[in-house]
Design an enzyme around this catalytic site. Sequence first.
Site, PDB file in Angstrom:
ATOM      1  N   THR A  92       0.820  -1.213   0.000  1.00 27.63           N
ATOM      2  CA  THR A  92       0.000   0.000   0.000  1.00 27.63           C
ATOM      3  C   THR A  92       0.851   1.261   0.000  1.00 27.63           C
ATOM      4  O   THR A  92       0.321   2.366   0.147  1.00 27.63           O
ATOM      5  CB  THR A  92      -0.924   0.027   1.235  1.00 27.63           C
ATOM      6  OG1 THR A  92      -0.113  -0.039   2.418  1.00 27.63           O
ATOM      7  CG2 THR A  92      -1.911  -1.125   1.221  1.00 27.63           C
ATOM      8  N   HIS A 145       3.919  -8.018   9.410  1.00 24.68           N
ATOM      9  CA  HIS A 145       2.682  -7.406   8.918  1.00 24.68           C
ATOM     10  C   HIS A 145       1.492  -7.803   9.791  1.00 24.68           C
ATOM     11  O   HIS A 145       0.465  -8.313   9.310  1.00 24.68           O
ATOM     12  CB  HIS A 145       2.426  -7.800   7.462  1.00 24.68           C
ATOM     13  CG  HIS A 145       3.320  -7.118   6.484  1.00 24.68           C
ATOM     14  ND1 HIS A 145       3.194  -5.776   6.182  1.00 24.68           N
ATOM     15  CD2 HIS A 145       4.366  -7.575   5.748  1.00 24.68           C
ATOM     16  CE1 HIS A 145       4.114  -5.433   5.297  1.00 24.68           C
ATOM     17  NE2 HIS A 145       4.842  -6.501   5.027  1.00 24.68           N
ATOM     18  N   SER A 229       0.241  -5.286  -7.527  1.00 26.79           N
ATOM     19  CA  SER A 229       1.547  -5.075  -6.926  1.00 26.79           C
ATOM     20  C   SER A 229       1.941  -6.276  -6.060  1.00 26.79           C
ATOM     21  O   SER A 229       3.109  -6.691  -6.052  1.00 26.79           O
ATOM     22  CB  SER A 229       1.536  -3.801  -6.085  1.00 26.79           C
ATOM     23  OG  SER A 229       2.799  -3.566  -5.500  1.00 26.79           O
TER      24      SER A 229
END
Length: 432
Positions: A92, A145, A229
């Site tokens: 992001t 994460h 991505s």
Amino acid sequence: MEDRSHKVLLALVMLFLFAVIVLQYVCPGTECQLLRLRALSPAAAADPYRAEDETPARFVPRFNFSADDLLRRVDFNIKGDDLIVFLHIQKTGGTTFGRHLVRNIQLEQPCECRAGQKKCTCHRPGKRETWLFSRFSTGWSCGLHADWTELTNCVPSVVDSKKEVRLRPSRDEWKMGKTAGETSASKPGREKSVEGEGKEQEGGQRWAGSHRNFYYITILRDPVSRYLSEWRHVQRGATWKASLHVCDGRSPTTEELPSCYTGDDWSGCSLQEFMDCPYNLANNRQVRMLSDLSLVGCYNLSVMPEEQRNKVLLDSAKENLKRMAFFGLTEFQRKTQYLFEKTFNMNFISPFTQYNSTRASSVEIDKQTQQRIEALNFLDMELYDYAKDLFLQRYQYMRQKEHQEARRKRQEQRKILRAKQAHLREQGENSS
């Protein structure tokens, strides 16, 4: 004829110079100097945040938010115990924003970043204690994460590890973003003073029995671009296998969370293969990362019907996002910078840069593929529409507040100017 035009031009120049001299005589102070500079500057009325992210000139809101939802200004005490917690969602633009936090903020005691080291030391002024919980300051202390479910259970116990276990928050204290003791009549952004109960500030949570505010922040991105991505990242060998996915005290079993590949990684996978895996965590990743997974039985899909599960997850993600101290959007870099600065009263040294060319943007897909990606990320699509609307409304609201404050200051300056002029006239009359 030409001589006459030259004379007229010369007269206008002389008149302008005369006016400047008179103004300097009547008003020699700094207030009038600012007025003169503003009047003479051709870019005076230009908006520094204009069009760099292709925002429409007139934004039409779709959702109704209250003033408390739009106003984000927190009294972040960097010298006390307050902590900014960065929830980093994959692909992001969080790495770029995370570097801004440790390298680009004007601080009394800047973060110490050494060459060759991934982490920086971000201590409070005069203390050996961090004010920032992020990848580039504390590392992955709650797992690689870590999502909202993991962070809200892990962060307090990590930073307060030397305190008693009773100070750690329970799951019920974070249900739908409410702190202990909060009722439906409580207004978000108002600090409660009931002794023994949880206190909350605008966008921050204070746990019952604790004196520390945790200000959660994150960055979101357009779901299609983020998905592409992530595929390119996985294609190059990324796995994030070290992620714990802890929920209700345990990680999911292999039956609850199967793998999309059998080898060490999924490198070289095609976009078709990436989309075909039904267990791919890239699907609706942003909703899952921001929602309270315990509400749906964590990763156990048999707890409730799929449609009900999706609704609970989306509603939880929206509510948690709205109640965060701050969130930004990758597609709006300068506005993200502006809102962070206004929220925390902390300024960046250099402006953010809008990168319109990324690895995801270089991937050419047809309309059918894009529609399938949108279908696979239908929860993220709805969340992003909600987030974008709230983000732009907050930006407009803060800009209006800024313009109102500037107008108030100009009115005060004009009052001071008129008072000085009246005083000068009175002095002139008395002397004559």
